[in-house]
Enzyme design. Sequence first.
Site, PDB file in Angstrom:
ATOM      1  N   LYS A 117      44.210  26.894  46.971  1.00 60.51           N
ATOM      2  CA  LYS A 117      44.265  27.378  45.703  1.00 60.51           C
ATOM      3  C   LYS A 117      45.332  29.000  45.739  1.00 60.51           C
ATOM      4  O   LYS A 117      44.944  30.121  46.686  1.00 60.51           O
ATOM      5  CB  LYS A 117      43.580  27.919  44.373  1.00 60.51           C
ATOM      6  N   GLU A 193      37.112  39.093  51.148  1.00 60.88           N
ATOM      7  CA  GLU A 193      37.943  40.208  51.927  1.00 60.88           C
ATOM      8  C   GLU A 193      38.395  40.164  50.311  1.00 60.88           C
ATOM      9  O   GLU A 193      39.487  39.727  49.996  1.00 60.88           O
ATOM     10  CB  GLU A 193      39.296  38.760  52.709  1.00 60.88           C
ATOM     11  N   CYS A 228      46.047  45.092  51.370  1.00 65.43           N
ATOM     12  CA  CYS A 228      44.670  44.876  51.346  1.00 65.43           C
ATOM     13  C   CYS A 228      44.555  46.197  52.105  1.00 65.43           C
ATOM     14  O   CYS A 228      43.274  48.076  51.382  1.00 65.43           O
ATOM     15  CB  CYS A 228      43.943  44.274  51.469  1.00 65.43           C
ATOM     16  N   GLU A 327      42.230  51.046  43.445  1.00 67.64           N
ATOM     17  CA  GLU A 327      43.758  50.375  44.901  1.00 67.64           C
ATOM     18  C   GLU A 327      44.532  50.144  43.870  1.00 67.64           C
ATOM     19  O   GLU A 327      45.301  49.279  42.827  1.00 67.64           O
ATOM     20  CB  GLU A 327      43.218  48.486  45.461  1.00 67.64           C
TER      21      GLU A 327
HETATM   22  P1  NAP Z   1      43.411  38.672  41.982  1.00 70.06           P
HETATM   23  O1  NAP Z   1      43.852  38.383  41.499  1.00 70.06           O
HETATM   24  O2  NAP Z   1      41.900  38.788  42.931  1.00 70.06           O
HETATM   25  O3  NAP Z   1      43.689  37.044  42.692  1.00 70.06           O
HETATM   26  C1  NAP Z   1      43.255  36.414  43.705  1.00 70.06           C
HETATM   27  C2  NAP Z   1      43.146  35.170  43.760  1.00 70.06           C
HETATM   28  O4  NAP Z   1      42.374  34.604  42.737  1.00 70.06           O
HETATM   29  C3  NAP Z   1      44.452  34.518  43.181  1.00 70.06           C
HETATM   30  O5  NAP Z   1      44.202  32.825  43.895  1.00 70.06           O
HETATM   31  C4  NAP Z   1      44.104  33.940  41.867  1.00 70.06           C
HETATM   32  O6  NAP Z   1      44.738  33.449  41.240  1.00 70.06           O
HETATM   33  C5  NAP Z   1      42.801  33.785  41.292  1.00 70.06           C
HETATM   34  N1  NAP Z   1      41.796  34.850  40.819  1.00 70.06           N
HETATM   35  C6  NAP Z   1      41.831  35.292  39.569  1.00 70.06           C
HETATM   36  N2  NAP Z   1      40.915  35.681  38.698  1.00 70.06           N
HETATM   37  C7  NAP Z   1      40.209  34.261  39.064  1.00 70.06           C
HETATM   38  C8  NAP Z   1      38.829  33.895  38.049  1.00 70.06           C
HETATM   39  N3  NAP Z   1      39.015  34.864  37.013  1.00 70.06           N
HETATM   40  N4  NAP Z   1      38.366  32.462  38.623  1.00 70.06           N
HETATM   41  C9  NAP Z   1      38.659  32.468  39.749  1.00 70.06           C
HETATM   42  N5  NAP Z   1      39.657  32.739  40.971  1.00 70.06           N
HETATM   43  C10 NAP Z   1      41.042  33.794  39.913  1.00 70.06           C
HETATM   44  O7  NAP Z   1      44.299  39.593  44.058  1.00 70.06           O
HETATM   45  P2  NAP Z   1      45.821  39.564  43.612  1.00 70.06           P
HETATM   46  O8  NAP Z   1      46.398  40.166  43.127  1.00 70.06           O
HETATM   47  O9  NAP Z   1      46.899  37.885  44.325  1.00 70.06           O
HETATM   48  O10 NAP Z   1      46.121  40.273  44.978  1.00 70.06           O
HETATM   49  C11 NAP Z   1      45.705  41.794  45.225  1.00 70.06           C
HETATM   50  C12 NAP Z   1      44.496  42.009  45.813  1.00 70.06           C
HETATM   51  O11 NAP Z   1      43.649  41.151  46.577  1.00 70.06           O
HETATM   52  C13 NAP Z   1      43.900  43.249  45.964  1.00 70.06           C
HETATM   53  O12 NAP Z   1      43.059  43.057  45.499  1.00 70.06           O
HETATM   54  C14 NAP Z   1      43.594  43.094  47.516  1.00 70.06           C
HETATM   55  O13 NAP Z   1      43.715  44.405  47.810  1.00 70.06           O
HETATM   56  C15 NAP Z   1      43.424  41.504  47.411  1.00 70.06           C
HETATM   57  N6  NAP Z   1      43.835  41.496  49.266  1.00 70.06           N
HETATM   58  C16 NAP Z   1      42.748  41.585  49.929  1.00 70.06           C
HETATM   59  C17 NAP Z   1      42.720  40.983  51.343  1.00 70.06           C
HETATM   60  C18 NAP Z   1      41.816  41.224  52.493  1.00 70.06           C
HETATM   61  O14 NAP Z   1      41.889  40.165  53.578  1.00 70.06           O
HETATM   62  N7  NAP Z   1      40.922  41.771  52.193  1.00 70.06           N
HETATM   63  C19 NAP Z   1      44.062  40.151  52.098  1.00 70.06           C
HETATM   64  C20 NAP Z   1      45.337  40.533  50.683  1.00 70.06           C
HETATM   65  C21 NAP Z   1      44.949  41.392  49.162  1.00 70.06           C
HETATM   66  P3  NAP Z   1      46.107  33.348  40.243  1.00 70.06           P
HETATM   67  O15 NAP Z   1      46.821  34.787  40.699  1.00 70.06           O
HETATM   68  O16 NAP Z   1      46.764  32.157  40.406  1.00 70.06           O
HETATM   69  O17 NAP Z   1      45.637  33.720  38.879  1.00 70.06           O
END
Ligand code: NAP
Length: 424
Positions: A117, A193, A228, A327
Amino acid sequence: MGQRIASPSKKVLQRFAALILENADQLALLETIDMGKPISDSRLIDVPGSAKCINFYAEAVDKISDEIAPTDPSAVAMVVREPLGVIGAVVPWNFPLMMASWKLGPALATGNSVVLKPAEQSSLTAIRIAQLAVDAGLPAGVLQVVPGMGETAGQAIGMHMDVDMVAFTGSTEVGKYFMQYSGKSNLKRVSLECGGKTPHIILPDCPDLDKAASAVAWGIFFNQGEVCNAGSRLLVHEDIRDDFIARVAKVAAGIQPGDPLAAGTKMGAMVDETQTDRVLGYIEAGRAEGASIALGGNRVMTESGGYYIEPTIFSNVDNSMKIAQEEIFGPVLSTITFKNVEEAVAIANDTIYGLAGALWTRDVSTAHKVARQIKAGVVWVNCFDAGDITTPFGGFKQSGFGRDKSLHAMEKYTDLKLIWLQLD
Ligand code: NAP
Ligand code: MG
């Protein structure tokens, strides 16, 4: 890993990697159109990095063996790894193709099926590579892409009784939901992650201040700060703060936002309006808490209709402030000073996160000691964001658990089984 006889063959994954490279121009264009990163980064980093990752795990398929335990000779105790079954891979929008590949490579190479996804902002490359995987010979259905919102498609994967494991990359907040989904459903395995607030420490004996300043600037402004492990907290010795910030600002002057599709652009657009407002909100919060802006601080290029934020540096941040603790996921650097190494380590660890850390020193014992004291999955010494597909990546503390990249990433897509064969 004997059961990998049922896994896609090495050749299929190698062809998959080759097809990603053959379609590099198209994939790079899709990635940049979707999420706004510079086209040169998509073309030179994301796409080749993804192909390299898939190829690494293709090569690993026939190089790992199971174990025979050193038991009494009256038995043969085989310790084997078996694929889990169906893996749900839920990924974010900042490196859509790369994060997907970090999951797909080891999950497919260990013989699992994957339901991927992508984030709703960035589904194009996920859909395209699923087609390429089929073209490479992956049996239909082994890789499926389910675009959709997190609250619906993401949650459905988390709660599904037939999904055996979720490999997640995203925010800590959503990572915690996946732990709950697992508890409420089938106790599926979860690897997370999540976010970070990486400390980038400059000790007074830094071997090369200009090199360090360049690493600090790129460490926070690369990919619009939507990284991240971005080095979002600059920890600099109080005696060299002003001089060092001036050096970072000089580098930042060359990383101004521009049209993501222009070849020379080094910093692109924020992913969407929501993220833009979020980052501007943090800049406002920093000002309100009394931090001073040494560089930037504004949304720019509004006439383009796009979402651009200039490189921003706060010069006098206290680690208890919101901009030091939360963050931001944008091009905003929070500068915090320290008086000695002990204080630098204490500040570095004063965070819920533990994804990465970095320090610059010419003293080899300080380097070793501080690297051990920082609670993070990776510590860089005299460099930043260095890595390779052969090295593990992932966090301590609330940055999550489980590792992507390297052979270690394969462990979490398998379960250990003991087969004890009694001989007499
Ligand atoms: P996010 O909001 O946590 O979303 C990540 C994924 O989870 C997306 O596919 C999102 O879907 C899905 N999601 C959101 N709410 C959900 C829920 N209630 N239930 C199930 N799935 C859900 O993160 P983002 O805004 O896309 O990315 C930024 C974050 O990713 C930052 O915090 C960053 O630090 C982290 N990140 C971490 C790494 C690492 O390797 N540690 C690498 C890259 C990014 P939708 O967006 O389609 O709603
Ligand atoms: Mg989202």
